[in-house]
Scaffold this active site. Structure first.
Site, PDB file in Angstrom:
ATOM      1  N   HIS A 240       0.846  -1.205   0.000  1.00  0.00           N
ATOM      2  CA  HIS A 240       0.000   0.000   0.000  1.00  0.00           C
ATOM      3  C   HIS A 240       0.879   1.253   0.000  1.00  0.00           C
ATOM      4  CE1 HIS A 240      -4.335  -0.304   0.088  1.00  0.00           C
ATOM      5  NE2 HIS A 240      -4.437   0.892   0.648  1.00  0.00           N
TER       6      HIS A 240
ATOM      7  N   GLY B  92      -5.088   5.792  -4.055  1.00  0.00           N
ATOM      8  CA  GLY B  92      -4.973   5.270  -5.407  1.00  0.00           C
ATOM      9  C   GLY B  92      -4.388   3.880  -5.498  1.00  0.00           C
ATOM     10  N   ASN B  93      -4.124   3.246  -4.354  1.00  0.00           N
ATOM     11  CA  ASN B  93      -3.470   1.935  -4.362  1.00  0.00           C
ATOM     12  C   ASN B  93      -4.304   0.859  -5.060  1.00  0.00           C
ATOM     13  OD1 ASN B  93      -0.958   2.364  -2.589  1.00  0.00           O
ATOM     14  ND2 ASN B  93      -2.596   3.233  -1.343  1.00  0.00           N
ATOM     15  N   GLY B  94      -5.621   0.871  -4.855  1.00  0.00           N
ATOM     16  CA  GLY B  94      -6.458  -0.150  -5.466  1.00  0.00           C
ATOM     17  C   GLY B  94      -6.449  -0.071  -6.973  1.00  0.00           C
ATOM     18  N   ARG B  95      -6.623   1.135  -7.508  1.00  0.00           N
ATOM     19  CA  ARG B  95      -6.638   1.301  -8.957  1.00  0.00           C
ATOM     20  C   ARG B  95      -5.290   0.960  -9.573  1.00  0.00           C
ATOM     21  NH1 ARG B  95      -9.422   7.012  -7.947  1.00  0.00           N
ATOM     22  NH2 ARG B  95      -8.592   6.402  -5.914  1.00  0.00           N
ATOM     23  N   ILE B  96      -4.203   1.371  -8.924  1.00  0.00           N
ATOM     24  CA  ILE B  96      -2.876   1.063  -9.447  1.00  0.00           C
ATOM     25  C   ILE B  96      -2.589  -0.426  -9.315  1.00  0.00           C
ATOM     26  CG2 ILE B  96      -0.406   1.458  -9.133  1.00  0.00           C
ATOM     27  CD1 ILE B  96      -1.114   4.315  -8.266  1.00  0.00           C
TER      28      ILE B  96
ATOM     29  N   ARG C  78      -4.704  -2.881  -9.446  1.00  0.00           N
ATOM     30  CA  ARG C  78      -5.423  -3.616 -10.492  1.00  0.00           C
ATOM     31  C   ARG C  78      -4.793  -3.382 -11.858  1.00  0.00           C
ATOM     32  NH1 ARG C  78      -9.346  -2.366  -6.721  1.00  0.00           N
ATOM     33  NH2 ARG C  78      -9.884  -0.335  -7.627  1.00  0.00           N
TER      34      ARG C  78
ATOM     35  N   TYR D 233     -12.697  -8.137  -1.329  1.00  0.00           N
ATOM     36  CA  TYR D 233     -12.043  -7.606  -0.139  1.00  0.00           C
ATOM     37  C   TYR D 233     -11.775  -8.702   0.891  1.00  0.00           C
ATOM     38  CZ  TYR D 233     -12.854  -2.789  -1.706  1.00  0.00           C
ATOM     39  OH  TYR D 233     -12.836  -1.605  -2.397  1.00  0.00           O
TER      40      TYR D 233
END
Length: 393
Positions: A221, A226-230, A232, A264
């Protein structure tokens, strides 16, 4: 090292054995994912689908909309669609949205420039593109660099005073070191690496590598937001490196959005793992299979539309009739709620009732449509073999 902590990154064997998986246990799930993708690719080849085809445009738009929606952000469809078209070099008069353009650029860069090394600078430019104003909502955040705040990076829910900590990432002071190890692994396990790494003496499967890369990045993380979008986008990049398919045919994020709670939960369980990440790799492979199944249905509809129009060659149809038929085809089997009648046809085309009745009768006679019912209950449906429109006779 606090071995009593539940987080996988605190394990003494992190990240080596902590991110290993059992190739035998995952074999059937991975094989099914590849089989389903093979069917999808075969259909796309048969149709001659290119990177600017309607199917490809829809898949990329879906990926943009869904990866944002997973984070609770609803993007305007018209802005996404126009941004995707501009990115692919197509003419559009649609609206501009800097945040949407940034996300489209990130996803496209991840899946097109697949042989460009993934490094800290590239990731920081991705994160900057997601937050062109330097804010997340109304809050200023660290943009274009790894997080550096001293407070723990936690994922929490619940009311103040009753928060539930779902996950706590490594402290900011360790992020650079953690990311250096991750990026080295990502480079060394690339299909183009001169001597690809292995897991427990065996080469890493391409889809399993994507699953591990996503989990590893989300575990670190590294950014303030923006960690989730990056993460993926990194998974998409790993899949693209393995499959070498220049045309996006499906949206994994759309499937993850449909299974958001399970997504999740699976991540959280893997980040608390005490052995390896076999279960996570299996779950990820099954989501890939489901995403390909959904895309296969879209392509099946495209094939049905093509066959329908091929049958109409040589039949004289007014442009308004073609427009209505295309609308019914786009809505799919039973998608045009309640069927079509003369009144609906008049609203869609702006013609008189006499013309509407004549057009509909002509299309029934020529086989493009079929009628059901009588009198005021008469409804018309596009005539595609196998489509029932929910009618039981």
């Amino acid at each position: 090292m606090d071995t009593s902590s539940p987080w996988i990154w605190r394990r003494a064997d992190w990240p080596e054995d902590a991110l290993a998986y059992d190739a035998h246990q995952t074999a059937s799930d991975l094989a099914e994912a590849y089989r389903t993708y093979g069917l999808l690719e075969g259909k796309a080849t048969t149709l001659g689908l290119g990177r600017t085809s309607e199917v490809a445009l829809d898949a990329l738009s879906d990926e943009v909309l869904a990866t944002a929606a997973i984070e609770g952000e609803r993007l305007p469809l018209d802005a996404v669609r126009s941004s995707v078209m501009r990115r692919l070099g197509l003419a559009t008069s649609g609206p501009f949205n800097r945040s949407v353009d940034g996300l489209v650029d990130v996803i496209c860069d991840a899946t097109s420039a697949i042989d460009t090394p993934l490094d800290e600078d590239r990731l920081c430019r991705w994160q900057s593109a997601l937050f062109p104003g330097g804010t997340s909502g109304i809050h200023r955040i660290a943009v274009g660099r790894y997080r550096d705040h001293v407070d723990p990076m936690q994922i929490v829910s619940g009311r103040p005073g009753r928060e539930v900590v779902h996950y706590e990432a490594p402290p900011s002071k360790d992020v650079s070191m953690q990311m250096e190890r991750f990026l080295l692994w990502f480079a060394d396990t690339s299909p183009n690496a001169t001597s690809a790494m292995s897991v427990r003496g065996k080469p890493i499967d391409g889809l399993a590598r994507a699953a591990i890369a996503h989990l590893w990045f989300e575990t670190i993380h590294p950014f303030e937001d923006g960690n989730g979008r990056i993460g993926r986008a990194i998974a998409d990049m790993a899949v693209a490196q393995h499959l070498r398919q220049p045309v996006r045919l499906y949206s994994l994020s759309r499937q993850l959005l449909a299974s958001r709670a399970a997504y999740y939960d699976a991540l959280n369980q893997a980040q608390r793992s005490q052995t390896d990440v076999t279960a996570w790799v299996q779950w990820f492979a099954r989501q890939s299979t489901a995403a390909c199944h959904a895309a296969n249905q879209v392509i099946d509809q495209a094939i049905e539309k093509r066959r329908f129009w091929e049958k109409q060659e040589g039949i004289a149809l007014h442009e308004r009739q073609r427009k209505v038929l295309q609308r019914l085809l786009d809505d799919g089997d039973g998608g045009f709620l309640g069927g079509l009648n003369a009144e609906k046809y008049m609203k869609m085309t702006g013609v008189s009732k006499a013309t509407a009745t004549r057009d509909l009768s002509a299309m029934v006679a020529s086989g493009q449509m079929r009628g059901h019912g009588a009198g005021k209950a008469l409804r018309y449906f596009v005539n595609v073999p196998g489509w029932t429109h929910g009618i039981t006779e």
